[in-house]
Design a protein around this motif. Sequence first.
Motif: not given
Lengths: 352, 194, 556
Positions: C103-112, C196-207
């Motif tokens: 979560g820490n490694l990837v999530m902030p990167l994936q939401i920019g 980045m709307t909710y439906t443009r978020m990568p699925l990992f961010v959803w999870a």
Amino acid sequence: MILLGVISAALMYGVAVFPVDRYLPEASTVSLPIDWIFKFCAFFSVPILVYVNGLMLYFVVRYRHRPDEPMDAVGSPIHESRLLETVWTVIPALLLIALAVVSYLVIPLYYPTGQAAASAVTMEAIGHKFYFEFRYPGLTQSVMNEMHLPVGVPVTLDITSAEETTDVATGAVIHGFWIPEFRLKQDMIPGMVVPIHFTPREIGTFRIVCSEFCGLGHSHMWGTVVVQSKPDFDRWYAQQVQAGRSAAAGVAPINLAAGNAAAGQALFAAKCTLCHNAAPFAQRKVGPGLANLFHDPAHPRLVTGKPATPDNVVDILEHGAHGDMGVMPNMQANGLTAKDIANLVAYLKTLH
Amino acid sequence: MAKALHVPSDAEYADVSSQRLLGFLFFLISDCVIFGDFIFSYLYLRDVAPVWPPPGIERPYLYLAAVNSMVLFGSGATMHYAMEGIRRDRRRQFVAFILATIVLGSLFLAGQAYEYTHLHDTWAGSTFGASFFTLTGLHGFHVLIGVIYLITVFIQTLRGTYTQQRHFGLTAATLYWHFVDVIWVALFFLFYIY
Amino acid sequence: MNEQSAPVGTVASHVGGHIHPPPDSFVKKYIFSLDHKVIAVQYFITGGLFFILAGLLAELMRAQLMGPNNHVLSVETYNEAYSVHGSAMVWLVIIPLLTGGFGNLVMPLQIGARDVAFPWLNMLSFWLFPPAGILLFASFLFGAPQAGWTEYPPISLQMPFGTSLWCLAIFLIGVSATITGLNFLVTIVKMRAPGMTYTRMPLFVWATGTTALLSMIATANLSAALAGLFIERTFGVPFYNVARGGAPVLWQHVFWFYSHPAVYIMILPAFGIVSEIIPTFVRRPIFGYKMIAYSSAAIGLLSFMVWAHHMFTSGLAHWEQLLFMALTMAIAIPTGIKIFSWVATLWGGKIRLDTPLLFVLGFLSTFTFGGITGIMLASVPADIHEHGTYFVVAHLHYVLFGGSVFGIFAGLYYWWPKMTGRLLDERLGKIHFWLMFTAFNATFLPMHWIGLLGMPRRVATYDPVYAGTNEFVSISAFVLGFSFLIFLYNALRSARHGEIAGPNPWGARTLEWMIPSPAPYYNFKDIPIVLSGPYEYGAPLPYANIRQDLATVPVH
Ligand code: HEA
Ligand code: HEA
Ligand code: CUA
Ligand SMILES: [Cu+2]
């Protein structure tokens, strides 16, 4: 697809005809529907597993990126398909509804709603550290660890757990009452009485297993259930009534001199090894190891605090003991007669 | 951290405080769950008990608690006016009402301390006592923290940390204070009336 | 809340504003770091150490169970071993690795974003974790807990002081998880890059978002329950002790009200990892993005309503049994949607069978199996036979090991280059996979069988009729343990000999691959602008404001 269909069909056939009874007897009336539910689950799970795994492997092989394709080749742009998505939502939903309905129908078979079946014998099963106690209607004393049941007669078992004390440190704990061959299980919970209902349908001796962690003796907390023909059962029951009477009439005085160490050894193996090793004090199972009981310089006194004389040991065997390690059952609970006690003491004396 | 280096613009302040406010809201939700857990336990124990309250246990005295509740709800109202004061930049109003809130909150604590010392039941005495002291104790602890927090933001405001435009800390304190009030409504109902 | 996409072109100030200079001292950089990427690595290292410890305990248990009446461990030590094994695997390994680590490694990167919303809280959460772990293992010195990771009273009230330490340890880790959940949720709600709307978020961010919500609510409840157990043990405050009017079943309710959501806390991020890896290696848009995203939310919601399926033999009322059975089964539907969508994504792709995808395929196979045994447990009459047996042990390892651990390794192989800048060796990775996959099934598949035949769980000895199977299981478990050494070797080797990865070694399209590897301090020099969803293979990259020279597709 067709290959996967064939594999599924073959496995489903295998599930349907699998002879469960050969591996684990279906010894009670509720075993049958429970096994049926299990088979039903396995039956519809087979195609799900076969197709998920099979298609996965097939796609991985079929759609592999080949060396002659451009590096930046991409796959199909299809994002979704309403039809497919509906299908794979609806089919599992239907299967699960079917499973839920079947389960719903089976629950009342063992879990009596409202009144228990009128014809049933009602008896009690009580969990202790670390043995099972059974109370039969009409018997003044309890039966330990060995439950007898007549075949074909419906039974309602009131299941609970109890300990002699209300002290937290040694008080009652949760046990699990499980007879695998009956497919029946109910936690024995202090303060709660839960009835379950079933009819034994095969003559034989089956295991009772404690299925809920209850302390040091949990690994060894086993009992047996003996399913007998009606006449055999009646004979056993009559004996129990007799034993109860003589117990009520007063315990015959214990004649230590008449103790027979060989008979004691057999008794020890049958009744005591559940909780005791014939080994030094420190090698405890539930209670302490009992070799050296009379000659151990490190433990000159018994758990009761009295010196290790034969009379004081008799006292423990007659009335039980209750200390740091737990509860040592009394003679009724252990199913001992005065003669048994004499034999046991004779045997214990021989141990070094 | 590098505090002095960067003075945030109004827009930045608004962004940051909206983030913090959301975080604070989430904190209150999880706090609510903690109370919820013990309230569930209380209702469950009550449900399985053959008689309630357990034999030999008296209910705590309603009237004292009622008076004490009025004190706490009063402090909710004064907190509201204190907040209005800061929003409209009326310093005197703010100071008067937040002091009133602090005093009322402390009075509530005193009332509860009085009640605790005059009850026969104890924490370990019965299942009623267990739930009662755990829940009201937890609530009292929240009030205590709240009073300390109020004093802190009060001093900070005097020093000029919070202004009409920038008062995240005060908003949070108000939210918290109202939250503690609402929890008390539930506890009051459960232990003194129901 | 107005969560419309920010107008494209205005790089809103809310995503990080100014840039602090990076910290200069060693302590601030690597120990009390505020940087989400460093904190992630801290989680990985600490969690990895606890994995080895908890795994070694499991190997000891298997040594004891090699044969009936073995005396490798005393009965007490055996009980302590599985209790600490289960507790540590759940709370010190899987949850911290999946949320704290990935979560820490990837999530902030994936939401920019440049970091999480509250970096300081993030650091605090991490620093609650090692003390919790130390407390848990230190409990061995005071008589470790013996009543399993579930610690049912009354027996847990009768155990020595170590059980109180267990309460404290899990309490700390619970507080840490609650804070992380809160932090992540604010981050996802407030700090997404413009567009980045909710439906443009990568699925990992959803999870991760759903998991964060579960952690926040469920874990708070766990803390309360543990506090209850602790005060009862310490001060005799009666909640669970029947003799004083308490109710042991109450604990089961409050514990499972946390612990069932917790099993989804342990699997949803793994679902997220799978959803990232599949489109990358299949080179096509994920099938049914919306259904996968919404099914995460559905699972999250349902997970709060099924807890009593662990209590079917605890004398629940009829209607409770029925209700919880039905709701439990309902969870299979959203989960099935995910599984089927993933398999459908494989169709028509251009598949590269690299190690991350291999682990994902392993995940699909074993998790589906574990899910289906879950359904068998969900049926009340079937559970009557299966509860408290090795069948449950088999189920839980199929979902936790076959699901979460396979997901973790898939994610490690996938994001390793983003973390370290170097690739792991492919050949060793494949050997690791095949050994682990085979040994895993050999270890846990036979457990179903002996469980159904009558072997209860949490026993140090057993009826000799199960001896043969148990011996086989133990040997497989040793092989399984060995397979991790290959990974360990691979990881250490890559530090020196690993191939330099470059920004985007796999040709993925989510934002973390649009920046150099390892990601620079503060991640994005300019906050990117998102123009469409993340998995549109074949279309031009959907981002503005990124460095085009980095955003290339790799050539191997
Ligand atoms: C990652 C963790 C995880 C996950 C994801 C799950 C998922 C599920 N679990 Fe499991 N479970 C545990 C971890 C987990 N579990 C643990 C640790 C325990 C033991 C605790 C203890 O006592 O120590 C346990 C115990 C447990 C029990 C209690 C057993 C007992 O003690 O008596 C039950 C009973 O209902 C259950 C059910 C389920 C179900 C229905 C699912 C479902 O979510 C599964 C859904 C998935 C699928 C079904 C597969 C994919 C679906 C399809 C391909 C669609 C088609 C399928 C069908 C139509 C069937 N689990
Ligand atoms: C994610 C969770 C997880 C994982 C990964 C595992 C992994 C394993 N588990 Fe565990 N298990 C649980 C969660 C997990 N378990 C839970 C929740 C319970 C229930 C507890 C309870 O009843 O309360 C349980 C219970 C449980 C039991 C039942 C105990 C009982 O009821 O009596 C058994 C028995 O065989 C078992 C075995 C194993 C084995 C052999 C592994 C192996 O896969 C482990 C392999 C891993 C390693 C061996 C570590 C890596 C080793 C190295 C890298 C070597 C290098 C070392 C050095 C360099 C020093 N587990
Ligand atoms: Cu009795 Cu386990
Ligand atoms: Cu569950």
